[in-house]
Design an enzyme around this catalytic site. Structure first.
Site, PDB file in Angstrom:
ATOM      1  N   GLY A  78      36.631  36.458  50.534  1.00  0.00           N
ATOM      2  CA  GLY A  78      37.791  35.712  51.010  1.00  0.00           C
ATOM      3  C   GLY A  78      37.439  34.553  51.926  1.00  0.00           C
ATOM      4  N   GLU A 112      29.214  43.380  47.163  1.00  0.00           N
ATOM      5  CA  GLU A 112      30.122  42.406  47.764  1.00  0.00           C
ATOM      6  C   GLU A 112      29.678  42.119  49.197  1.00  0.00           C
ATOM      7  OE1 GLU A 112      34.129  42.355  45.558  1.00  0.00           O
ATOM      8  OE2 GLU A 112      34.317  43.664  47.285  1.00  0.00           O
ATOM      9  N   ASN A 156      40.964  42.228  41.778  1.00  0.00           N
ATOM     10  CA  ASN A 156      41.497  43.010  42.902  1.00  0.00           C
ATOM     11  C   ASN A 156      42.618  42.179  43.526  1.00  0.00           C
ATOM     12  OD1 ASN A 156      42.000  44.444  45.227  1.00  0.00           O
ATOM     13  ND2 ASN A 156      40.088  43.867  46.247  1.00  0.00           N
ATOM     14  N   TRP A 157      43.839  42.594  43.240  1.00  0.00           N
ATOM     15  CA  TRP A 157      44.985  41.805  43.716  1.00  0.00           C
ATOM     16  C   TRP A 157      45.308  42.050  45.195  1.00  0.00           C
ATOM     17  CZ3 TRP A 157      49.226  42.228  39.282  1.00  0.00           C
ATOM     18  CH2 TRP A 157      48.688  41.684  38.106  1.00  0.00           C
ATOM     19  N   LYS A 158      44.604  42.962  45.811  1.00  0.00           N
ATOM     20  CA  LYS A 158      44.835  43.304  47.227  1.00  0.00           C
ATOM     21  C   LYS A 158      46.327  43.548  47.459  1.00  0.00           C
ATOM     22  CE  LYS A 158      40.860  40.479  48.310  1.00  0.00           C
ATOM     23  NZ  LYS A 158      39.903  40.187  49.341  1.00  0.00           N
ATOM     24  N   SER A 198      34.207  35.605  46.750  1.00  0.00           N
ATOM     25  CA  SER A 198      34.596  34.214  46.452  1.00  0.00           C
ATOM     26  C   SER A 198      34.151  33.747  45.061  1.00  0.00           C
ATOM     27  CB  SER A 198      34.077  33.272  47.541  1.00  0.00           C
ATOM     28  OG  SER A 198      34.667  33.611  48.785  1.00  0.00           O
ATOM     29  N   GLU A 202      37.208  45.821  53.001  1.00  0.00           N
ATOM     30  CA  GLU A 202      38.432  45.769  53.815  1.00  0.00           C
ATOM     31  C   GLU A 202      38.857  47.175  54.231  1.00  0.00           C
ATOM     32  OE1 GLU A 202      40.732  43.308  51.166  1.00  0.00           O
ATOM     33  OE2 GLU A 202      39.456  41.602  51.670  1.00  0.00           O
ATOM     34  N   HIS A 255      35.942  49.522  49.337  1.00  0.00           N
ATOM     35  CA  HIS A 255      36.031  48.066  49.542  1.00  0.00           C
ATOM     36  C   HIS A 255      35.797  47.766  51.021  1.00  0.00           C
ATOM     37  CE1 HIS A 255      37.670  44.028  49.782  1.00  0.00           C
ATOM     38  NE2 HIS A 255      37.504  43.952  48.473  1.00  0.00           N
ATOM     39  N   GLY A 309      38.713  38.686  43.913  1.00  0.00           N
ATOM     40  CA  GLY A 309      39.887  38.860  44.758  1.00  0.00           C
ATOM     41  C   GLY A 309      40.856  37.710  44.570  1.00  0.00           C
ATOM     42  N   GLY A 310      40.830  36.766  45.494  1.00  0.00           N
ATOM     43  CA  GLY A 310      41.792  35.658  45.520  1.00  0.00           C
ATOM     44  C   GLY A 310      42.021  34.977  44.178  1.00  0.00           C
TER      45      GLY A 310
HETATM   46  C1  PEP Z   1      37.400  41.226  46.812  1.00  0.00           C
HETATM   47  O1  PEP Z   1      38.488  41.413  47.291  1.00  0.00           O
HETATM   48  O2  PEP Z   1      36.763  42.185  46.345  1.00  0.00           O
HETATM   49  C2  PEP Z   1      36.864  39.871  46.787  1.00  0.00           C
HETATM   50  C3  PEP Z   1      35.652  39.694  46.329  1.00  0.00           C
HETATM   51  O3  PEP Z   1      37.670  38.869  47.260  1.00  0.00           O
HETATM   52  P1  PEP Z   1      37.466  37.280  47.066  1.00  0.00           P
HETATM   53  O4  PEP Z   1      37.123  37.047  45.613  1.00  0.00           O
HETATM   54  O5  PEP Z   1      38.769  36.672  47.448  1.00  0.00           O
HETATM   55  O6  PEP Z   1      36.339  36.875  47.944  1.00  0.00           O
END
Ligand code: PEP
Length: 280
Positions: A200, A194, A36-38, A240, A124, A122, A261-262
């Site tokens: 994040g 999640e 997930n590149w956000k 994470s 967010e 998600h 994500g990151g």
């Molecule tokens: C996400 O955006 O779904 C996520 C899990 O982010 P991160 O891996 O950065 O915690």
């Protein structure tokens, strides 16, 4: 455009085993690792990252890799991953087919760019854009009707976990999201557990913490939809995930992949995370 991606089907995927087998066995569920590149990477950066990943991971055929760039990079990533086993995914979709909805994107628009998956619900979007379980349900219904495979995110906040409400919250999110869906529709969904406190933040759920919630989710699915649907449902962990912790998480019996994500924005990290899924 990347027609080929449109044609890939779950059943046509060369997983280690046939995921239509019944039984609650992890081996029947091909691992799925989604990035997930956000709101990162413009179309040029997106093309470069996707193309490099395709080259680096050309030997991987037993793990499904899904890249979910921002809308504006979908076309570039779609052409970058042409002739690869990667899938294209979007990060959001509107629930109406078309209409006067300024700033929104429809399922058909995503399908026409070669999207096969879409992230729905998600945290967010739930927290920052006030998406309720009702909205998540509407989006799921439309995506499924139009032929997109949803990656449905659920998970509790830190406050909810500390109050011992994790199971209550994920059950409520599942109930709301799945309202009026047929078992056949439910069977097409990929779930992503999640925990909001892990997204994040650098704080990962321990493999056991994650596995316990996944097991709870699978039991609830079994109660409601039976063993075959529950046993075949992929439940990803997200929060994470990094190259350092991916293998330990993916080894767990109930964890069928990761929503990253990151760490999916970095070529080396994402390559290592995908490779962590080999030979488990
Ligand atoms: C996400 O955006 O779904 C996520 C899990 O982010 P991160 O891996 O950065 O915690």
């Amino acid at each position: 455009m990347n027609e080929k991606n449109n044609q890939k089907s779950e059943s046509g995927f060369k997983g280690p085993n046939n995921r239509h087998n019944s039984g609650m066995n992890k081996k029947t569920r091909p691992l799925l690792i989604a990035g997930n590149w956000k709101m990162f990477k413009d179309h040029k950066e997106g093309f470069a990252l996707a193309f490099a990943l395709k080259e680096r991971l050309a030997d991987i055929s037993t793990i499904q890799v899904v890249l979910c760039p921002p809308f504006t990079s979908l076309q570039a990533v779609s052409s970058a991953i042409e002739s690869s086993a990667f899938f294209l995914g979007a990060q959001n979709v509107h629930w109406e087919k078309e209409g006067a909805f300024t700033g929104e994107i429809s399922s058909q628009m995503l399908l026409s760019l070669g999207c096969k998956y879409v992230i729905i619900g998600h945290s967010e979007r739930r927290l920052l854009f006030h998406e309720s379980n009702k909205i998540v349900n509407l989006k799921l219904k439309t995506a499924l009707r139009e032929g997109l495979n949803p990656i449905l995110c659920i998970g509790e906040t830190l406050q909810e976990r500390e109050k011992g409400k994790t199971e209550e919250i994920v059950e409520e999110q599942l109930k709301g999201a799945f309202e009026d869906l047929t078992p056949e529709d439910v069977g097409k969904i990929v779930l992503a557990y999640e925990p909001v406190w892990a997204i994040g933040t650098g704080k990962t759920a321990t493999p056991k913490q994650a596995n316990d919630v996944h097991l709870f989710i699978r039991r609830k699915l079994e109660e409601r939809y039976g063993q075959e649907i529950a046993g075949n449902m992929r439940i990803l962990y997200g929060g994470s995930v990094k190259s350092e912790n991916a293998k330990d998480l993916l080894k767990e019996q109930e964890i069928d992949g990761a929503l990253v994500g990151g760490a999916s924005l970095d070529l080396d990290s994402f390559e290592k995370i995908v490779r962590s899924g080999l030979d488990l």
